[in-house]
Design a protein around this motif. Structure first.
Motif, mmCIF file in Angstrom:
data_model
loop_
_atom_site.group_PDB
_atom_site.id
_atom_site.type_symbol
_atom_site.label_atom_id
_atom_site.label_comp_id
_atom_site.label_asym_id
_atom_site.label_seq_id
_atom_site.Cartn_x
_atom_site.Cartn_y
_atom_site.Cartn_z
ATOM 1 N N LEU A 154 3.903 -1.164 12.639
ATOM 2 C CA LEU A 154 3.827 -0.032 11.705
ATOM 3 C C LEU A 154 5.116 0.787 11.746
ATOM 4 O O LEU A 154 5.522 1.271 12.810
ATOM 5 C CB LEU A 154 2.644 0.872 12.057
ATOM 6 C CG LEU A 154 1.249 0.249 11.955
ATOM 7 C CD1 LEU A 154 0.196 1.207 12.512
ATOM 8 C CD2 LEU A 154 0.924 -0.117 10.512
ATOM 9 N N THR A 155 5.724 0.973 10.582
ATOM 10 C CA THR A 155 6.928 1.802 10.493
ATOM 11 C C THR A 155 6.524 3.213 10.064
ATOM 12 O O THR A 155 5.372 3.477 9.703
ATOM 13 C CB THR A 155 7.925 1.247 9.460
ATOM 14 O OG1 THR A 155 7.382 1.431 8.153
ATOM 15 C CG2 THR A 155 8.224 -0.226 9.704
ATOM 16 N N ARG A 156 7.503 4.096 10.064
ATOM 17 C CA ARG A 156 7.220 5.491 9.703
ATOM 18 C C ARG A 156 6.579 5.590 8.315
ATOM 19 O O ARG A 156 5.722 6.433 8.084
ATOM 20 C CB ARG A 156 8.515 6.302 9.756
ATOM 21 C CG ARG A 156 8.281 7.791 9.668
ATOM 22 C CD ARG A 156 9.535 8.580 9.965
ATOM 23 N NE ARG A 156 9.847 8.548 11.389
ATOM 24 C CZ ARG A 156 10.973 9.026 11.896
ATOM 25 N NH1 ARG A 156 11.882 9.559 11.120
ATOM 26 N NH2 ARG A 156 11.185 8.974 13.195
ATOM 27 N N LEU A 157 6.981 4.725 7.390
ATOM 28 C CA LEU A 157 6.441 4.809 6.028
ATOM 29 C C LEU A 157 5.111 4.057 5.865
ATOM 30 O O LEU A 157 4.569 3.994 4.770
ATOM 31 C CB LEU A 157 7.477 4.310 5.011
ATOM 32 C CG LEU A 157 8.699 5.222 4.856
ATOM 33 C CD1 LEU A 157 9.725 4.602 3.888
ATOM 34 C CD2 LEU A 157 8.302 6.611 4.367
ATOM 35 N N ASP A 158 4.615 3.486 6.948
ATOM 36 C CA ASP A 158 3.255 2.931 6.955
ATOM 37 C C ASP A 158 2.244 3.981 7.396
ATOM 38 O O ASP A 158 1.042 3.690 7.442
ATOM 39 C CB ASP A 158 3.159 1.769 7.962
ATOM 40 C CG ASP A 158 3.718 0.453 7.439
ATOM 41 O OD1 ASP A 158 3.323 0.046 6.336
ATOM 42 O OD2 ASP A 158 4.555 -0.153 8.143
ATOM 43 N N GLY A 214 7.678 -1.301 -9.710
ATOM 44 C CA GLY A 214 8.810 -2.151 -9.364
ATOM 45 C C GLY A 214 8.386 -3.387 -8.589
ATOM 46 O O GLY A 214 9.187 -3.956 -7.843
ATOM 47 N N LEU A 215 7.124 -3.777 -8.738
ATOM 48 C CA LEU A 215 6.601 -4.933 -8.002
ATOM 49 C C LEU A 215 6.079 -5.971 -8.987
ATOM 50 O O LEU A 215 5.644 -5.627 -10.092
ATOM 51 C CB LEU A 215 5.440 -4.506 -7.093
ATOM 52 C CG LEU A 215 5.749 -3.526 -5.964
ATOM 53 C CD1 LEU A 215 4.450 -2.998 -5.348
ATOM 54 C CD2 LEU A 215 6.601 -4.198 -4.896
ATOM 55 N N ASP A 216 6.108 -7.193 -8.564
ATOM 56 C CA ASP A 216 5.572 -8.273 -9.378
ATOM 57 C C ASP A 216 4.128 -8.512 -8.931
ATOM 58 O O ASP A 216 3.896 -9.185 -7.927
ATOM 59 C CB ASP A 216 6.430 -9.531 -9.165
ATOM 60 C CG ASP A 216 6.007 -10.649 -10.106
ATOM 61 O OD1 ASP A 216 5.318 -10.356 -11.100
ATOM 62 O OD2 ASP A 216 6.358 -11.812 -9.824
ATOM 63 N N LEU A 217 3.181 -7.913 -9.642
ATOM 64 C CA LEU A 217 1.782 -7.971 -9.230
ATOM 65 C C LEU A 217 1.027 -9.002 -10.064
ATOM 66 O O LEU A 217 1.154 -9.026 -11.290
ATOM 67 C CB LEU A 217 1.137 -6.594 -9.380
ATOM 68 C CG LEU A 217 1.812 -5.466 -8.580
ATOM 69 C CD1 LEU A 217 1.301 -4.100 -9.028
ATOM 70 C CD2 LEU A 217 1.596 -5.664 -7.093
ATOM 71 N N VAL A 258 0.847 -1.206 0.000
ATOM 72 C CA VAL A 258 0.000 0.000 0.000
ATOM 73 C C VAL A 258 0.876 1.248 0.000
ATOM 74 O O VAL A 258 0.630 2.206 -0.744
ATOM 75 C CB VAL A 258 -0.939 -0.008 1.231
ATOM 76 C CG1 VAL A 258 -1.689 1.309 1.347
ATOM 77 C CG2 VAL A 258 -1.906 -1.184 1.169
ATOM 78 N N SER A 259 1.917 1.224 0.836
ATOM 79 C CA SER A 259 2.790 2.395 0.937
ATOM 80 C C SER A 259 3.542 2.638 -0.372
ATOM 81 O O SER A 259 3.649 3.773 -0.839
ATOM 82 C CB SER A 259 3.774 2.189 2.094
ATOM 83 O OG SER A 259 4.546 3.340 2.283
ATOM 84 N N TYR A 279 9.566 4.339 -3.272
ATOM 85 C CA TYR A 279 10.077 3.432 -2.253
ATOM 86 C C TYR A 279 9.877 1.984 -2.693
ATOM 87 O O TYR A 279 9.045 1.690 -3.551
ATOM 88 C CB TYR A 279 9.326 3.638 -0.926
ATOM 89 C CG TYR A 279 9.592 4.956 -0.250
ATOM 90 C CD1 TYR A 279 10.855 5.279 0.214
ATOM 91 C CD2 TYR A 279 8.562 5.871 -0.048
ATOM 92 C CE1 TYR A 279 11.096 6.494 0.855
ATOM 93 C CE2 TYR A 279 8.789 7.082 0.593
ATOM 94 C CZ TYR A 279 10.062 7.385 1.038
ATOM 95 O OH TYR A 279 10.290 8.578 1.669
ATOM 96 N N THR A 280 10.634 1.113 -2.047
ATOM 97 C CA THR A 280 10.469 -0.331 -2.259
ATOM 98 C C THR A 280 9.863 -0.931 -0.985
ATOM 99 O O THR A 280 9.813 -0.272 0.066
ATOM 100 C CB THR A 280 11.824 -1.006 -2.515
ATOM 101 O OG1 THR A 280 12.630 -0.868 -1.322
ATOM 102 C CG2 THR A 280 12.544 -0.375 -3.702
ATOM 103 N N ILE A 281 9.468 -2.181 -1.080
ATOM 104 C CA ILE A 281 8.947 -2.889 0.099
ATOM 105 C C ILE A 281 9.993 -2.842 1.217
ATOM 106 O O ILE A 281 9.666 -2.609 2.386
ATOM 107 C CB ILE A 281 8.631 -4.367 -0.255
ATOM 108 C CG1 ILE A 281 7.586 -4.451 -1.366
ATOM 109 C CG2 ILE A 281 8.196 -5.147 0.988
ATOM 110 C CD1 ILE A 281 6.189 -4.076 -0.997
#
Lengths: 454, 183
Positions: free
Chosen positions: A207-211, A373-376, A172-173, A192-194
């Protein structure tokens, strides 16, 4: 009720801090943009508009009571009627719906809704304290009042019950930040990346700052009109794009202030009172839910937002929507947290309860034609937060729900390129979208449906 | 190894400035130049003490200061709240107090706060938990101690816990906290 048209909107630049202007002048940026976008000058619009609805969340942030009247005054709207709306994070969404009511009821023909927040006047930790005072000051706040903590508790339960993962949340982020890369109004425009999401500082496990969305200074405004109002504007020289954008459905729901007070309802109660029309009508889905309940799931508990489901069902019924995933072309929803975007997919019926995590990582909520940049696994079906949402655009509380409305209006007017100077986020042939505004731990939630007139 | 920060923490403090830059003359050109001036920002401290009443919830605070954990129940339906309410939200009836000090309890949900509101920053990292009690329909928000904040795990959910009471009551909901059950 009369038809209500959303004819224009404006958004100020959202930023960590806007010391260059007072809140009234920031509101005027958004307000002037909305007027200029329909080709009217300030005095002409002022002479035609019947009144306004104003919104901001917290008197604490500005250390100014009755700030709304100061904005009304600065915009030259006095002595026209106005009132302030406040409902936590849903303040902007409530404002939009109050303006809708002003038009639909016949009370006004032209109504402007404007909202703002200037959160930079205090340090982040003090801002967190102000926001946490929107939890029960006897029972919740003194235990360690912190909204990111409250949402983190919800998601640990979601993870435990449904197997949701932090990587799914990170999708989501990544999605919302990369969408915002193409939105010049956004506060954060980063790719950003995962791994970036997971490696950013931990705020409230998991939850991290980027969440988590950030605090912002900003304002937004929309102009809603009746058919008569449309005629008045156009007679005065306004250039309103066709096809017109209609607000075809509104819904609201509420829930207990204290998360701890939420019920844990049985299967029959859930199916009777909260299931979507589609869920009730599917043998397979009823069996799926029966299995969840057999394994201990209860509703809403702390993993789901009953107010969001109530608001969604009400708005869908109003707008004649029975299959939201297929019948909505996009959703701008209140992603204060990656986890709450996942919870909201479920509340809004984009997927079933318990399936929000896999849905987040599937690709169905992503934008077409954007490289994440994700494999969806799946193609986009219903992009969620094409603007970048709160996580990337920012969350100046009283403006946020109106920002969603403005971006939805522009999507449906097919004018994203004009406003963003970039066509990447313009959905092809967007016909209908939903905006979702959410307060507290799910205490007030609004859902509004906007659609292009055919 | 802990992640290193490359950003120095800042606060709102700064120097006291005597003399603000301003044009010597107020001719039209100089006044027009003021439109390019950076904003002046000042500090405005604000502090207040409230007299907060717990109202109908007051007996709960008296109880925890005496090492008893109470809650409320609808006398007709038996619907029981983990956090007390003066009136039942379904019947509208006034609730009655019951003692749940010795009720079996477990963690329903939790988090470890590594950041927080200003008031609680010195206490980070701390564990927030929602606790469920046997035979009780709703939850109770509390602090969980006796677990390692650096080893957060979903396995903590469903873990049996038991209450502990502060010896010196502060008349706050944190007068009671929970720890992993001993037995």
């Amino acid at each position: 009720m009369r038809p209500v048209y959303a004819v224009s909107g404006g958004v100020s630049k959202f930023a960590k801090a806007r010391p260059d202007k007072t809140f009234q002048a920031i509101v005027k940026e958004a307000y002037d943009y909305a007027i200029a976008d329909i080709g009217l000058d300030f005095p002409t619009f002022t002479s035609l508009v019947d009144g306004s609805v104003a919104s901001y969340f917290s008197d604490h942030f500005s250390r100014q009571l009755m700030a709304a009247i100061m904005a009304q005054d600065y915009l030259g709207l006095i002595p026209k009627p106005s009132h302030r709306v406040e409902g936590g994070g849903a303040t902007g969404g409530l404002n939009f719906q109050e303006a809708w009511k002003s038009i639909a009821s016949g009370h006004m023909d032209i109504c402007v809704s404007y909202g703002f927040e200037t959160m930079s006047h205090v340090e982040t930790w003090k801002g967190n304290e102000f926001i946490a005072l929107a939890s029960d000051a006897s029972w919740d706040y003194p235990v360690g009042g912190f909204y990111s903590g409250y949402y983190a508790m919800m998601v640990t339960r979601h993870m435990k019950e449904f197997g949701t993962t932090v990587e799914q949340m990170a999708h989501v982020s990544v999605k919302n930040h990369i969408n915002a890369y193409h939105n010049p109004y956004a506060q954060k425009r980063s790719r950003y990346t995962i791994e970036d999401i997971r490696n950013s500082p931990m705020v409230a496990w998991p939850l991290t700052r980027l969440d988590i969305c950030v605090m912002s200074d900003g304002a937004a405004a929309t102009i809603l009109v009746s058919e008569e109002g449309l005629e008045k504007l156009e007679k005065a020289g306004a250039n309103i794009p066709r096809p017109l954008v209609l607000v075809t459905g509104i819904g609201r729901g509420t829930d207990a202030m204290r998360m701890s007070d939420r019920p844990h309802a049985d299967y029959d109660t859930f199916m009777r009172d909260y299931a979507t029309e589609q869920e009730r009508g599917s043998d397979e889905t009823r069996a799926y839910y029966q299995k969840l309940w057999d394994h201990g799931t209860r509703y809403p508990g702390v993993h789901s937002f009953r107010a969001g489901r109530t608001a969604g069902n009400m708005a869908y019924q109003h707008a004649g929507i029975s299959d939201p995933l297929e019948e909505l072309d996009f959703v701008e929803l209140h992603d204060a947290y990656t986890s709450s975007e996942i919870q909201t997919y479920e509340d809004l019926g984009l997927c079933r309860y318990g399936e929000g995590g896999p849905f987040a990582a599937s690709g169905k909520a992503f934008m077409p034609g954007v490289d994440y940049g994700l494999d969806l696994e799946d193609d986009p079906v219903c992009p969620v937060n094409p603007s970048g949402g709160l996580i990337a655009c920012g969350h100046p509380v009283g403006a946020t729900g109106l920002m969603q409305a403005v971006f939805a209006i522009w999507q449906l007017q097919n004018s994203i390129e004009k406003h963003f100077q970039d066509s990447t986020l313009q959905l092809k042939d967007a016909r209908r979208g939903a905006i979702h505004s959410h307060a507290g731990t799910g205490t007030y939630v609004t859902v509004s449906i906007l659609e292009r007139e055919e | 190894m802990a992640k290193l920060t490359n950003k120095r923490e800042e606060n709102l403090g700064g120097y006291i400035v005597h003399g603000i830059p301003f044009p010597i003359e107020t001719d039209p050109d100089s006044l027009a130049f003021l439109k390019k001036m950076a904003p002046i920002q000042i500090e405005q401290p604000y502090a207040i003490t409230y007299l907060h009443s717990y109202g109908q919830d007051s007996p709960w605070f008296a109880a925890v200061s005496n090492k008893k954990l109470l809650t409320t129940q609808d006398p007709e339906s038996g619907y029981t709240y983990g956090t007390p309410r003066g009136h039942d939200m379904y019947s509208g009836s006034e609730t009655v107090w019951i003692d749940i000090t010795d009720r079996p309890a477990k963690v329903h949900a939790f988090t470890v706060c590594h950041f927080g509101s200003e008031e609680f920053l010195p206490e980070t990292p701390f564990v927030l938990a929602l606790v469920q009690f046997e035979g009780v329909n709703t939850l109770f928000l509390t602090r969980l101690l006796g677990v390692d904040p650096d080893e957060a795990s979903l396995d903590w959910i469903e873990m049996p816990v038991e209450p502990r009471f502060l010896r010196n009551s502060k008349l706050k909901p944190t007068d009671v906290y929970f720890v992993p059950a001993s037995g």
